[in-house]
Scaffold this motif. Structure first.
Motif, short mmCIF file in Angstrom:
data_model
loop_
_atom_site.label_atom_id
_atom_site.label_comp_id
_atom_site.label_asym_id
_atom_site.label_seq_id
_atom_site.Cartn_x
_atom_site.Cartn_y
_atom_site.Cartn_z
N THR A 68 0.85 -1.25 -0.11
CA THR A 68 -0.02 0.19 -0.08
C THR A 68 1.08 1.50 0.03
N ALA A 69 1.88 1.22 0.73
CA ALA A 69 2.90 2.20 0.78
C ALA A 69 3.60 2.35 -0.41
N GLU A 70 3.95 1.46 -1.02
CA GLU A 70 4.83 1.49 -2.36
C GLU A 70 3.71 1.98 -3.54
N ASN A 71 2.55 1.64 -3.48
CA ASN A 71 1.54 2.18 -4.46
C ASN A 71 1.29 3.53 -4.29
N ALA A 72 1.12 3.99 -2.92
CA ALA A 72 0.69 5.39 -2.71
C ALA A 72 2.17 6.38 -3.26
N LEU A 73 3.20 6.09 -2.90
CA LEU A 73 4.45 6.66 -3.25
C LEU A 73 4.58 6.66 -4.97
N ASN A 74 4.37 5.32 -5.68
CA ASN A 74 4.49 5.49 -7.00
C ASN A 74 3.46 6.18 -7.78
N ALA A 75 2.23 6.42 -7.12
CA ALA A 75 1.15 7.31 -7.54
C ALA A 75 1.54 8.79 -7.84
N ILE A 76 2.68 9.28 -7.40
CA ILE A 76 3.11 10.60 -7.33
C ILE A 76 3.87 10.56 -8.78
N PRO A 77 3.67 11.66 -9.53
CA PRO A 77 4.21 11.64 -10.68
C PRO A 77 5.68 11.82 -10.71
N GLY A 78 6.32 11.32 -11.60
CA GLY A 78 7.97 11.29 -11.31
C GLY A 78 8.52 10.84 -10.29
N VAL A 79 7.74 9.49 -9.66
CA VAL A 79 8.49 8.96 -8.48
C VAL A 79 8.41 7.45 -8.83
N LYS A 80 9.56 6.77 -8.62
CA LYS A 80 9.60 5.34 -8.79
C LYS A 80 9.96 4.96 -7.25
N ALA A 81 9.11 4.02 -6.76
CA ALA A 81 9.29 3.71 -5.08
C ALA A 81 9.62 1.90 -5.06
N LYS A 82 10.44 1.63 -4.29
CA LYS A 82 10.30 0.33 -3.78
C LYS A 82 10.51 0.23 -2.35
N VAL A 83 9.49 -0.35 -1.77
CA VAL A 83 9.32 -0.20 -0.23
C VAL A 83 10.11 -1.71 0.31
N ASP A 84 10.90 -1.53 1.52
CA ASP A 84 11.43 -2.58 2.19
C ASP A 84 10.76 -2.69 3.60
N LEU A 85 9.84 -3.79 3.79
CA LEU A 85 9.16 -3.71 4.95
C LEU A 85 9.97 -3.99 6.25
N LYS A 86 11.09 -4.88 6.03
CA LYS A 86 12.07 -5.14 7.05
C LYS A 86 12.71 -4.17 7.55
N PHE A 130 5.43 13.12 -0.53
CA PHE A 130 5.68 11.88 0.08
C PHE A 130 5.02 11.73 1.56
N ILE A 131 5.10 12.70 2.14
CA ILE A 131 4.68 12.88 3.46
C ILE A 131 3.08 12.52 3.31
N LYS A 132 2.66 13.41 2.55
CA LYS A 132 1.00 13.56 2.43
C LYS A 132 0.40 12.06 1.88
N ALA A 133 1.12 11.62 0.73
CA ALA A 133 0.89 10.34 0.13
C ALA A 133 0.94 9.43 1.09
N LEU A 134 1.71 9.03 2.10
CA LEU A 134 1.86 8.23 2.92
C LEU A 134 0.92 8.15 4.06
N LYS A 135 0.62 9.61 4.63
CA LYS A 135 -0.37 9.93 5.56
C LYS A 135 -1.62 9.71 5.17
N GLU A 136 -2.09 9.70 3.80
CA GLU A 136 -3.49 9.26 3.40
C GLU A 136 -3.80 7.99 3.92
N PHE A 137 -2.79 7.08 3.98
CA PHE A 137 -2.90 5.57 4.09
C PHE A 137 -2.66 5.19 5.65
#
Length: 90
Positions: free
Chosen positions: A33-51, A68-75
């Motif tokens: 969910t966090a990775e998808n939220a970040l990747n939805a930002i135009p110009g961003v390619k994100a890879k989230v590491d849970l560990k 980034f702060i806003k996209a993550l906070k939304e979820f």
């Protein structure tokens, strides 16, 4: 210098990597969910590491940290810190 070299250099100048420490992820669903939220930002390619509780994002163009702060906070996640990744392997 050929035109393609000029374009490549320009792209390198306009791109960077950042590391975002994320609080609130507990499972693989959270990290997806966090990775998808970040990747939805135009110009961003994100890879989230849970560990590691972090995301490594490649940013092309001018993306403010507040996006980034806003996209993550939304979820329901918190961006604890955002740092620019430096070094040869950016």
């Amino acid at each position: 210098v050929t035109g393609s070299r000029i374009r490549r250099r320009k792209k390198e100048v306009n791109s960077m990597k950042k590391v975002i420490e994320i609080k609130g992820m507990h499972c693989s669903h959270c990290s997806t969910t966090a990775e998808n939220a970040l990747n939805a930002i135009p110009g961003v390619k994100a890879k989230v590491d849970l560990k590691k509780s972090q995301a490594v994002v490649s940013v092309t163009g001018d993306v403010p940290d507040e996006a980034f702060i806003k996209a993550l906070k939304e979820f329901g996640y918190e961006a604890v810190s955002i740092t620019q990744k430096k070094g040869l392997f950016e």
